[in-house]
Design a protein around this motif. Structure first.
Motif, PDB file in Angstrom:
ATOM      1  N   ALA A 182       0.825  -1.205   0.000  1.00 26.15           N
ATOM      2  CA  ALA A 182       0.000   0.000   0.000  1.00 26.15           C
ATOM      3  C   ALA A 182       0.860   1.255   0.000  1.00 26.15           C
ATOM      4  O   ALA A 182       0.561   2.235  -0.703  1.00 26.15           O
ATOM      5  N   SER A 185       2.287   1.670  -3.471  1.00 24.88           N
ATOM      6  CA  SER A 185       1.253   2.160  -4.390  1.00 24.88           C
ATOM      7  C   SER A 185       0.935   3.622  -4.125  1.00 24.88           C
ATOM      8  O   SER A 185       0.717   4.407  -5.063  1.00 24.88           O
ATOM      9  N   GLU A 186       0.929   3.994  -2.843  1.00 18.58           N
ATOM     10  CA  GLU A 186       0.652   5.382  -2.492  1.00 18.58           C
ATOM     11  C   GLU A 186       1.764   6.302  -3.009  1.00 18.58           C
ATOM     12  O   GLU A 186       1.497   7.398  -3.520  1.00 18.58           O
ATOM     13  N   ARG A 189       1.264   6.710  -6.687  1.00 15.71           N
ATOM     14  CA  ARG A 189       0.129   7.597  -6.979  1.00 15.71           C
ATOM     15  C   ARG A 189       0.501   9.055  -6.734  1.00 15.71           C
ATOM     16  O   ARG A 189       0.147   9.943  -7.528  1.00 15.71           O
ATOM     17  N   ARG A 298      -3.892   2.831   6.159  1.00 19.45           N
ATOM     18  CA  ARG A 298      -3.293   2.729   4.826  1.00 19.45           C
ATOM     19  C   ARG A 298      -3.948   1.607   4.013  1.00 19.45           C
ATOM     20  O   ARG A 298      -4.169   1.748   2.814  1.00 19.45           O
ATOM     21  N   GLN A 301      -7.249   2.857   2.901  1.00 19.93           N
ATOM     22  CA  GLN A 301      -7.037   3.897   1.892  1.00 19.93           C
ATOM     23  C   GLN A 301      -6.717   3.284   0.530  1.00 19.93           C
ATOM     24  O   GLN A 301      -7.306   3.655  -0.488  1.00 19.93           O
ATOM     25  N   GLU A 302      -5.798   2.319   0.510  1.00 19.94           N
ATOM     26  CA  GLU A 302      -5.413   1.697  -0.751  1.00 19.94           C
ATOM     27  C   GLU A 302      -6.550   0.851  -1.314  1.00 19.94           C
ATOM     28  O   GLU A 302      -6.751   0.797  -2.533  1.00 19.94           O
ATOM     29  N   GLN A 305      -8.976   3.064  -2.974  1.00 18.49           N
ATOM     30  CA  GLN A 305      -8.389   3.548  -4.223  1.00 18.49           C
ATOM     31  C   GLN A 305      -8.503   2.485  -5.320  1.00 18.49           C
ATOM     32  O   GLN A 305      -8.805   2.804  -6.482  1.00 18.49           O
ATOM     33  N   ASN A 306      -8.287   1.213  -4.951  1.00 19.29           N
ATOM     34  CA  ASN A 306      -8.426   0.130  -5.926  1.00 19.29           C
ATOM     35  C   ASN A 306      -9.870  -0.036  -6.387  1.00 19.29           C
ATOM     36  O   ASN A 306     -10.135  -0.356  -7.550  1.00 19.29           O
TER      37      ASN A 306
END
Length: 347
Positions: A182, A185-186, A189, A298, A301-302, A305-306
């Motif tokens: 995560a 990925s954050e 992003r 987190r 959050q991820e 987002q997915n």
């Protein structure tokens, strides 16, 4: 009495004590030493371990000590003259048969772990040692037991705890892996946002200001109108940067806790998207370690987002629940999924 007679009498008196010392059977202290049988009988009675004597020919019990009666729960008159099969202490009679066969083949048995049933029906674990003895001319079986029931229970409980610890460690490792994923990925992003959004907008503002700089003849009124879009874009850019910083580390997570941070994040996510997101929280402590709270935040959050990127969903359920084993977080949506078989083949 002549002097010669007196002399003989005197000699006789001196010799009598010497004969008594040479013919006596007592020890120097005057006490008779105990026999082997007496020592065995005393050890038999005082031993804290259950001891039993079984007549080999009939299988009858000839004697048990107090420790045996206490552990198995019988009275002495209930045991003497009975066989172990009559008393029902062998859950599996064949186990006794195997014990006797082994004893005949090897002459003795040492430290054999067996199960035995006490009077109330409970099973207890023992380590037994058996050997042959001769008692009053009869061949008998002497058995000494060591009750290890509590030790076995403690070992089994410890083994269960070790399994639970291993499972917890595996879950922690899995959670740490998801957190690292995560975080990566954050970062990706954020890098895309900075490059594709913020940097482009800053370039556009720079170009706008450069264009105005090439027009020095503008009146103050015209210049003010020309700068208005620049001011609006700068204000919007400032708000967007503030939101980005908030997503990186929301202050509510530290000051108000995980639940408040998730609630605010979900509200912001619903404003940016068309998703209907529901948060359900149960049995979660008011205060959590910041590292644990950050990790859970987190992951949520991820996950959201997915959902926005890939699921094509309209509704999302976020559940945060606590139990004796820890705190669990799940994110479920009504969007499209993927074929696990196909995913496994592609990997």
């Amino acid at each position: 009495m002549t002097s010669k007679t007196i002399k003989k009498a005197s000699l006789t008196k001196r010799k009598s004590p010497r004969r008594a010392r040479t013919t006596g059977t007592t020890s120097r202290s005057g006490l008779v030493p105990p026999s082997v049988e007496e020592l065995f009988a005393k050890a038999f009675r005082l031993s804290p371990h259950p001891i039993g004597i079984i007549e080999m020919e009939t299988g009858r019990c000839l004697g048990v000590n107090d420790a045996c009666l206490e552990i198995f729960g019988f009275q002495r008159h209930e045991v003497i003259g009975k066989t172990t099969l009559m008393l029902g202490i062998w859950p599996d009679p064949q186990e006794r048969v195997r014990l006797i066969d082994r004893l005949r083949a090897e002459g003795k048995v040492r430290n054999l772990e067996v199960s035995m049933r006490v009077r109330d029906g409970a099973l207890r674990r023992f380590i037994i040692s058996t050997d042959w003895i001769t008692l009053r001319g009869n061949r008998c079986l002497l058995t000494i037991d060591n009750d290890i029931t509590e030790r076995k229970q403690a070992e089994e409980a410890l083994h269960q705890k070790q399994l639970e610890l291993q499972q917890s460690q595996a879950q922690l490792q899995d959670l740490a892996s998801k957190l690292l994923t995560a975080q990566d990925s954050e970062r990706q992003r954020i890098a895309r946002d900075l490059h594709d959004d913020f940097s482009q907008r800053l370039v556009a503002l720079t170009l706008d200001l450069a264009a105005l700089d090439r027009q020095p003849s503008l009146s103050p009124e015209s210049l003010g109108k020309a700068l208005e879009p620049v001011r609006e874009e700068l204000a919007q850019l400032s708000d967007d940067l503030r939101r980005l910083a908030h997503r990186l580390h929301p202050s509510l997570l530290k000051h108000a806790g995980l639940r408040a941070a998730l609630e605010e994040h979900i509200q912001q996510a619903m404003k940016r998207t068309e998703l209907r997101i529901t948060l359900k929280v149960g049995n979660v402590p008011e205060s959590l370690p910041l590292d644990s709270a950050t990790c859970l935040f987190r992951v949520c959050q991820e996950s959201l987002q997915n959902v926005v990127k890939h699921a094509n969903a309209t509704e999302v359920l976020v559940k945060l629940s606590g139990s004796s084993k820890g705190i669990g977080l799940s994110v479920t949506d009504n969007g499209r999924g993927f074929d696990l078989h196909v995913s496994a083949v592609m990997q």
